[in-house]
Scaffold this motif. Structure first.
Motif, PDB file in Angstrom:
ATOM      1  N   MET A   1       0.824  -1.208   0.000  1.00 36.72           N
ATOM      2  CA  MET A   1       0.000   0.000   0.000  1.00 36.72           C
ATOM      3  C   MET A   1       0.860   1.262   0.000  1.00 36.72           C
ATOM      4  O   MET A   1       0.536   2.248  -0.652  1.00 36.72           O
ATOM      5  N   ARG A   2       1.995   1.180   0.723  1.00 32.70           N
ATOM      6  CA  ARG A   2       2.883   2.337   0.739  1.00 32.70           C
ATOM      7  C   ARG A   2       3.500   2.572  -0.630  1.00 32.70           C
ATOM      8  O   ARG A   2       3.620   3.710  -1.086  1.00 32.70           O
ATOM      9  N   GLU A   3       3.893   1.478  -1.295  1.00 37.06           N
ATOM     10  CA  GLU A   3       4.468   1.606  -2.641  1.00 37.06           C
ATOM     11  C   GLU A   3       3.439   2.155  -3.627  1.00 37.06           C
ATOM     12  O   GLU A   3       3.767   2.997  -4.482  1.00 37.06           O
ATOM     13  N   LEU A   4       2.188   1.698  -3.506  1.00 35.46           N
ATOM     14  CA  LEU A   4       1.129   2.181  -4.386  1.00 35.46           C
ATOM     15  C   LEU A   4       0.870   3.662  -4.152  1.00 35.46           C
ATOM     16  O   LEU A   4       0.719   4.439  -5.108  1.00 35.46           O
ATOM     17  N   SER A   5       0.828   4.070  -2.897  1.00 39.27           N
ATOM     18  CA  SER A   5       0.596   5.481  -2.573  1.00 39.27           C
ATOM     19  C   SER A   5       1.721   6.352  -3.120  1.00 39.27           C
ATOM     20  O   SER A   5       1.480   7.429  -3.672  1.00 39.27           O
ATOM     21  N   ASP A   6       2.962   5.866  -2.987  1.00 37.46           N
ATOM     22  CA  ASP A   6       4.112   6.629  -3.489  1.00 37.46           C
ATOM     23  C   ASP A   6       4.057   6.738  -5.008  1.00 37.46           C
ATOM     24  O   ASP A   6       4.319   7.803  -5.577  1.00 37.46           O
ATOM     25  N   ALA A   7       3.694   5.649  -5.688  1.00 39.48           N
ATOM     26  CA  ALA A   7       3.612   5.666  -7.156  1.00 39.48           C
ATOM     27  C   ALA A   7       2.506   6.611  -7.628  1.00 39.48           C
ATOM     28  O   ALA A   7       2.690   7.372  -8.590  1.00 39.48           O
ATOM     29  N   ASN A   8       1.349   6.577  -6.960  1.00 39.46           N
ATOM     30  CA  ASN A   8       0.250   7.477  -7.330  1.00 39.46           C
ATOM     31  C   ASN A   8       0.624   8.941  -7.128  1.00 39.46           C
ATOM     32  O   ASN A   8       0.262   9.803  -7.925  1.00 39.46           O
ATOM     33  N   SER A   9       1.361   9.206  -6.049  1.00 43.06           N
ATOM     34  CA  SER A   9       1.790  10.575  -5.777  1.00 43.06           C
ATOM     35  C   SER A   9       2.726  11.081  -6.869  1.00 43.06           C
ATOM     36  O   SER A   9       2.599  12.211  -7.353  1.00 43.06           O
ATOM     37  N   ARG A  10       3.657  10.221  -7.291  1.00 47.19           N
ATOM     38  CA  ARG A  10       4.591  10.616  -8.350  1.00 47.19           C
ATOM     39  C   ARG A  10       3.859  10.796  -9.675  1.00 47.19           C
ATOM     40  O   ARG A  10       4.158  11.734 -10.433  1.00 47.19           O
ATOM     41  N   ASN A  66      14.915   0.500  -3.119  1.00 46.68           N
ATOM     42  CA  ASN A  66      14.210  -0.039  -1.953  1.00 46.68           C
ATOM     43  C   ASN A  66      14.460   0.799  -0.705  1.00 46.68           C
ATOM     44  O   ASN A  66      15.610   1.143  -0.397  1.00 46.68           O
ATOM     45  N   TYR A  67      13.395   1.138  -0.027  1.00 40.58           N
ATOM     46  CA  TYR A  67      13.426   1.822   1.267  1.00 40.58           C
ATOM     47  C   TYR A  67      13.918   3.262   1.204  1.00 40.58           C
ATOM     48  O   TYR A  67      14.157   3.873   2.244  1.00 40.58           O
ATOM     49  N   ASP A  68      14.067   3.838   0.006  1.00 44.02           N
ATOM     50  CA  ASP A  68      14.527   5.223  -0.084  1.00 44.02           C
ATOM     51  C   ASP A  68      13.614   6.182   0.679  1.00 44.02           C
ATOM     52  O   ASP A  68      14.072   7.190   1.210  1.00 44.02           O
ATOM     53  N   ASN A  69      12.320   5.876   0.704  1.00 42.45           N
ATOM     54  CA  ASN A  69      11.386   6.789   1.373  1.00 42.45           C
ATOM     55  C   ASN A  69      11.237   6.487   2.862  1.00 42.45           C
ATOM     56  O   ASN A  69      10.341   7.020   3.521  1.00 42.45           O
ATOM     57  N   SER A  70      12.118   5.654   3.404  1.00 41.78           N
ATOM     58  CA  SER A  70      12.055   5.286   4.828  1.00 41.78           C
ATOM     59  C   SER A  70      12.822   6.279   5.688  1.00 41.78           C
ATOM     60  O   SER A  70      13.631   7.068   5.193  1.00 41.78           O
ATOM     61  N   ASN A  71      12.545   6.207   6.990  1.00 46.96           N
ATOM     62  CA  ASN A  71      13.412   6.883   7.948  1.00 46.96           C
ATOM     63  C   ASN A  71      14.786   6.218   7.910  1.00 46.96           C
ATOM     64  O   ASN A  71      14.934   5.119   7.371  1.00 46.96           O
ATOM     65  N   ALA A  72      15.766   6.875   8.508  1.00 45.63           N
ATOM     66  CA  ALA A  72      17.131   6.343   8.479  1.00 45.63           C
ATOM     67  C   ALA A  72      17.679   6.185   9.886  1.00 45.63           C
ATOM     68  O   ALA A  72      17.341   6.958  10.791  1.00 45.63           O
ATOM     69  N   ILE A  73      18.530   5.197  10.050  1.00 45.86           N
ATOM     70  CA  ILE A  73      19.297   5.027  11.277  1.00 45.86           C
ATOM     71  C   ILE A  73      20.761   5.191  10.914  1.00 45.86           C
ATOM     72  O   ILE A  73      21.287   4.447  10.090  1.00 45.86           O
ATOM     73  N   MET A  74      21.389   6.192  11.501  1.00 43.44           N
ATOM     74  CA  MET A  74      22.783   6.521  11.191  1.00 43.44           C
ATOM     75  C   MET A  74      23.661   6.219  12.404  1.00 43.44           C
ATOM     76  O   MET A  74      23.334   6.602  13.526  1.00 43.44           O
ATOM     77  N   MET A  75      24.762   5.517  12.160  1.00 47.37           N
ATOM     78  CA  MET A  75      25.720   5.200  13.210  1.00 47.37           C
ATOM     79  C   MET A  75      27.086   5.769  12.847  1.00 47.37           C
ATOM     80  O   MET A  75      27.556   5.575  11.720  1.00 47.37           O
ATOM     81  N   ILE A  76      27.682   6.472  13.773  1.00 46.13           N
ATOM     82  CA  ILE A  76      28.993   7.094  13.568  1.00 46.13           C
ATOM     83  C   ILE A  76      29.968   6.475  14.561  1.00 46.13           C
ATOM     84  O   ILE A  76      29.678   6.403  15.766  1.00 46.13           O
ATOM     85  N   HIS A  77      31.121   6.014  14.071  1.00 42.12           N
ATOM     86  CA  HIS A  77      32.125   5.390  14.930  1.00 42.12           C
ATOM     87  C   HIS A  77      33.477   6.064  14.706  1.00 42.12           C
ATOM     88  O   HIS A  77      33.914   6.227  13.556  1.00 42.12           O
TER      89      HIS A  77
END
Length: 314
Positions: A1-10, A66-77
């Motif tokens: 459903m998320r992919e469909l919503s994103d495609a319709n928006s574009r 894949n997952y480009d429209n997701s939130n991100a988790i960033m780790m710095i070391h």
């Protein structure tokens, strides 16, 4: 459903651009045969708006993995190098927090290990916002700093390294297979901020994924339950990234182009001495105003990386 919503928006955006372009073409045809100051002003305004919309849409079209429209988790070391590398890791954390603020992303430092003297040893940041992962995936890799060390009494030039890992965030409902028997969960007393009661109970959570040895920690939420939920989201992200890395290494070994993940394989260099320059070694994009970059002005580097990545996937 998320992919469909994103495609319709574009699709709706592209339809609007097509309609607006056709309207402007019609106005231009009228202006070629008549002198109408009001219509010409309207044409100029709408053309500028369309140009801005096209630039934004072109950028969004680059974010189609894949997952480009997701939130991100960033780790710095921090890398090897003691205080210099820890200070550099802290500078990178500040840079990314400033960048996210510029872009309207929400940030939450869910875990950090600071040093009593200077900087951080590591930090984990949850970045929330539309296409946060799509943009920040460009920052994954080793970052190199060259400067006169503020911790060296002889004022010698030092090279410091820090690594950045970026993964998409997965919700509890998304299917990342984690078996309960593969987890070791420890609780301990938190040492950072997180509310007036955070240091009075064993609210911090450390989860070890036994098969892979991946360890995640969360201590900045107000309760053990919340810390555990957040830690599980981070673990899902880390497992996804580890699986992707394994696939890439398998492919590289087959095609004979495997590169070792060492400090010599940095993606970007930040030079403060003997000259000032930030250069991305993947795209050759560079910027001389290093202070602006450290203040979060990294959009140019990200855009160039996304463009080159899109060409490579074409």
């Amino acid at each position: 459903m998320r992919e469909l919503s994103d495609a319709n928006s574009r699709l709706e955006t592209l339809r609007h651009i097509k309609t607006e372009y056709e309207d402007l073409a019609a106005i231009e045809e009228i202006l070629s045969t008549s002198d109408d100051a009001e219509l010409e002003e309207e044409f100029t305004r709408r053309a500028a708006e369309l140009r801005t919309e096209l630039e934004h849409t072109s950028l969004m079209l680059l974010l189609n993995e894949n997952y480009d429209n997701s939130n991100a988790i960033m780790m710095i070391h921090a890398g090897s190098g003691g205080l210099d590398s820890q200070d550099w890791a802290g500078m990178l954390l500040r840079m990314y927090l400033r960048y996210c603020e510029r872009e309207g992303f929400r940030t939450n430092v869910i875990d950090s290990i600071t040093d009593e003297e200077e900087g951080i040893k590591s930090a984990t940041v949850l970045v929330e916002g539309e296409y946060a992962y799509g943009f920040l995936k460009a920052e994954k890799g080793v970052h190199r700093l060259v400067r006169i060390s503020p911790f060296d009494s002889a004022h010698r030039r030092h090279t410091s390294f820090a690594s950045v890992l970026v993964s998409p965030e997965f919700s509890d409902s998304e299917d990342i297979d984690i078996k309960p028997e593969e987890l070791r969960i420890d609780t301990f007393r938190a040492s950072g901020a997180g509310g007036q009661y955070v240091n009075r109970t064993d609210s911090a959570v450390r989860i070890t994924h036994i098969p892979t040895g991946i360890v995640v920690t969360c201590q900045n939420e107000r309760s053990q339950h919340m810390n555990r939920q957040t830690a599980m989201r981070v673990l899902k992200s880390r497992l996804y990234d580890a699986a992707q890395q394994e696939r890439q290494e398998e492919l590289a070994s087959v095609i004979g182009d495997k590169k070792e993940s060492t400090w010599g394989s940095q993606i970007r260099s930040y030079v403060l001495h003997p000259y000032t320059l930030v250069k991305d070694h993947r795209t050759n994009y560079e910027k001389g105003n290093i202070q602006a970059v450290l203040d979060g002005d990294i959009s140019g580097f990200i855009m160039e990386y996304l463009k080159q990545r899109a060409k490579g996937n074409a």
